[in-house]
Design a protein around this motif. Structure first.
Motif, mmCIF file in Angstrom:
data_model
loop_
_atom_site.group_PDB
_atom_site.id
_atom_site.type_symbol
_atom_site.label_atom_id
_atom_site.label_comp_id
_atom_site.label_asym_id
_atom_site.label_seq_id
_atom_site.Cartn_x
_atom_site.Cartn_y
_atom_site.Cartn_z
ATOM 1 N N UNK A 291 24.114 90.909 25.353
ATOM 2 C CA UNK A 291 23.695 91.176 26.916
ATOM 3 C C UNK A 291 24.361 90.375 27.837
ATOM 4 N N UNK A 292 24.606 89.258 27.452
ATOM 5 C CA UNK A 292 25.692 88.515 28.331
ATOM 6 C C UNK A 292 26.898 88.988 28.574
ATOM 7 N N UNK A 293 27.418 89.477 27.494
ATOM 8 C CA UNK A 293 28.718 90.366 27.507
ATOM 9 C C UNK A 293 28.670 91.406 28.459
ATOM 10 N N UNK A 294 27.334 92.324 28.400
ATOM 11 C CA UNK A 294 27.240 93.258 29.143
ATOM 12 C C UNK A 294 26.953 93.130 30.676
ATOM 13 N N UNK A 295 26.364 91.912 30.952
ATOM 14 C CA UNK A 295 26.379 91.523 32.468
ATOM 15 C C UNK A 295 27.705 91.193 32.955
ATOM 16 N N UNK A 296 28.472 90.565 32.103
ATOM 17 C CA UNK A 296 29.897 90.243 32.620
ATOM 18 C C UNK A 296 30.685 91.570 32.755
ATOM 19 N N UNK A 297 30.636 92.507 31.922
ATOM 20 C CA UNK A 297 31.415 93.669 31.908
ATOM 21 C C UNK A 297 31.108 94.625 33.216
ATOM 22 N N UNK A 298 29.861 94.404 33.487
ATOM 23 C CA UNK A 298 29.526 95.224 34.694
ATOM 24 C C UNK A 298 30.022 94.408 35.987
#
Length: 398
Positions: free
Chosen positions: A378-385
């Motif tokens: 989830x942290x990775x997805x926030x950063x990706x966005x």
């Protein structure tokens, strides 16, 4: 869930290649997992440590039995114990094969995009890398048999390295496809090295086909590389095996592995493999379900919140291949996905692998490792966005 894959374990300061990054970065690149290995393996290693003497090790019958029973029960591959040879890793075995089964300046065929270290094993040993690009239709990959045959027919081609299942796209090759590869290689006198290290990391309900089982021809012309290391997150233990049914080819590989000094186990290699393949099945099945749910989360998230990126359909591995052509466009031909991944890392700390590393036709892609607790994903997805949004706006922090 019996096994806690949600537990976040701090790997910083442990000599981890993956986590040897600045404090603000989140590494989701190199293919190892952020989960502790199966309890049965930890217990076996603890017992070995408790014994307290770490001298030279033999390879007992139990080691071969563990491989034979696992592949027979899990994958329907009836391995004769005599076909097995210990080695310290799949890549050392591939490098040995390149040195022993080819001569300098000969061609080794790889189907790109593919695991980048294959290129090192070929190039560093003075052989030519011959890329046979896979066909991409916007959803997934297929072999280009016309191109593959042309590359195999080159008189300088003597070896093909097959990735089965495929890394980075997670493609499971079917029996007919593998059998056709075997026919073509036999036609032109080309030996096949099949890297099957990801074979146990298939989605629940999905099964891979060992290359050597696709046909008698495939069996007779191949060296299969297998290991518990990727599956059980024990790469640092350095334990693997090759399966070579043909006795003449097996003798060449056995001699090569011994010459290269990668045919003897360290004090933990045998015990770890035996524990994994005799007691690790329940843990693995739980892991596969967890990884599948991570994949589904990432696919849904990217589909809904990251326009311009598409997750390529995958049935194996814990790696996701992200098609960034919707962002990079034609500029992807200039390696713009590499620029995108570099930008995301610099501006958000999310560290992924640029697709260009896996072959020329990987330029518009990025590889993402989702083998970590859901909170990390989830942290990775926030950063990706954030990274993609800022990249599109040209909000580059110099």
């Amino acid at each position: 869930m019996k096994f806690d894959f949600d537990k976040v374990i701090d790997r910083r300061g442990t000599g981890s290649l993956k986590w040897d990054v600045p404090e603000n970065e989140l590494p989701m690149w190199v293919a190892d997992m952020d989960f502790q290995t199966a309890p049965c393996i930890r217990e076996a290693l603890a017992a070995r440590v408790e014994h307290g003497i770490f001298g030279y090790s033999i390879i007992p019958d139990e080691w071969a039995d563990a491989y034979v029973n696992w592949w027979g029960n899990r994958h329907g591959f009836a391995i004769d114990r005599d076909w097995l040879v210990f080695c310290s890793g799949v890549i050392p075995a591939i490098s040995t094969a390149v040195r022993k089964l080819t001569t300098p300046a000969e061609n080794v065929v790889v189907q790109t995009p593919v695991y980048n270290i294959f290129f090192n094993s070929i190039y560093n040993n003075g052989r030519n890398i011959l890329e046979s690009p896979l066909k991409y239709d916007g959803d997934g990959y297929a072999m280009d048999f016309e191109d593959l045959e042309a590359k195999l027919a080159d008189p300088q081609t003597s070896l093909m390295i097959l990735c089965n299942p495929q890394n980075p796209a997670g493609k499971i090759w079917d029996k007919e496809t593998l059998a056709h590869v075997g026919e073509l290689c036999a036609k032109y006198g080309v030996t096949v090295i099949s890297d099957e290290i990801h074979c146990d990391l298939t989605d629940p309900g999905k099964e891979y086909v060992p290359f050597a089982t696709a046909s008698d021809t495939c069996r007779d012309i191949s060296v299969t590389c297998i290991a518990p290391t990727k599956t059980f997150n024990i790469a640092g233990i350095q334990t693997a095996a090759i399966v070579v049914p043909d006795k003449f080819l097996r003798h060449k590989m056995w001699r090569g592995l011994n010459t290269d000094e990668v045919a003897e186990p360290n004090a933990f290699a045998v015990d770890a493999a035996i524990a994994a393949f005799t007691q690790g099945g329940e843990w693995l099945d739980s892991l596969r379900q967890y990884l599948y749910e991570n994949k589904q989360y990432v696919r849904k998230f990217i589909d809904e919140k990251v326009p311009g990126i598409k997750v390529v359909y995958s049935e194996a591995t814990y790696l996701l291949w992200l098609d960034c052509s919707g962002i990079c466009g034609a500029a992807g031909e200039d390696g713009n996905a590499k620029a995108l991944s570099k930008f995301i890392r610099k501006n958000t700390g999310l560290y992924m692998s640029p697709g260009l590393s896996y072959g020329k036709n990987g330029k518009a892609f990025i590889r993402l490792n989702i083998a970590c607790p859901r909170s990390t994903v989830e942290d990775g997805m926030r950063r990706l966005v954030k990274g993609v949004s800022d990249f599109k706006k040209g909000d580059i922090d110099e």
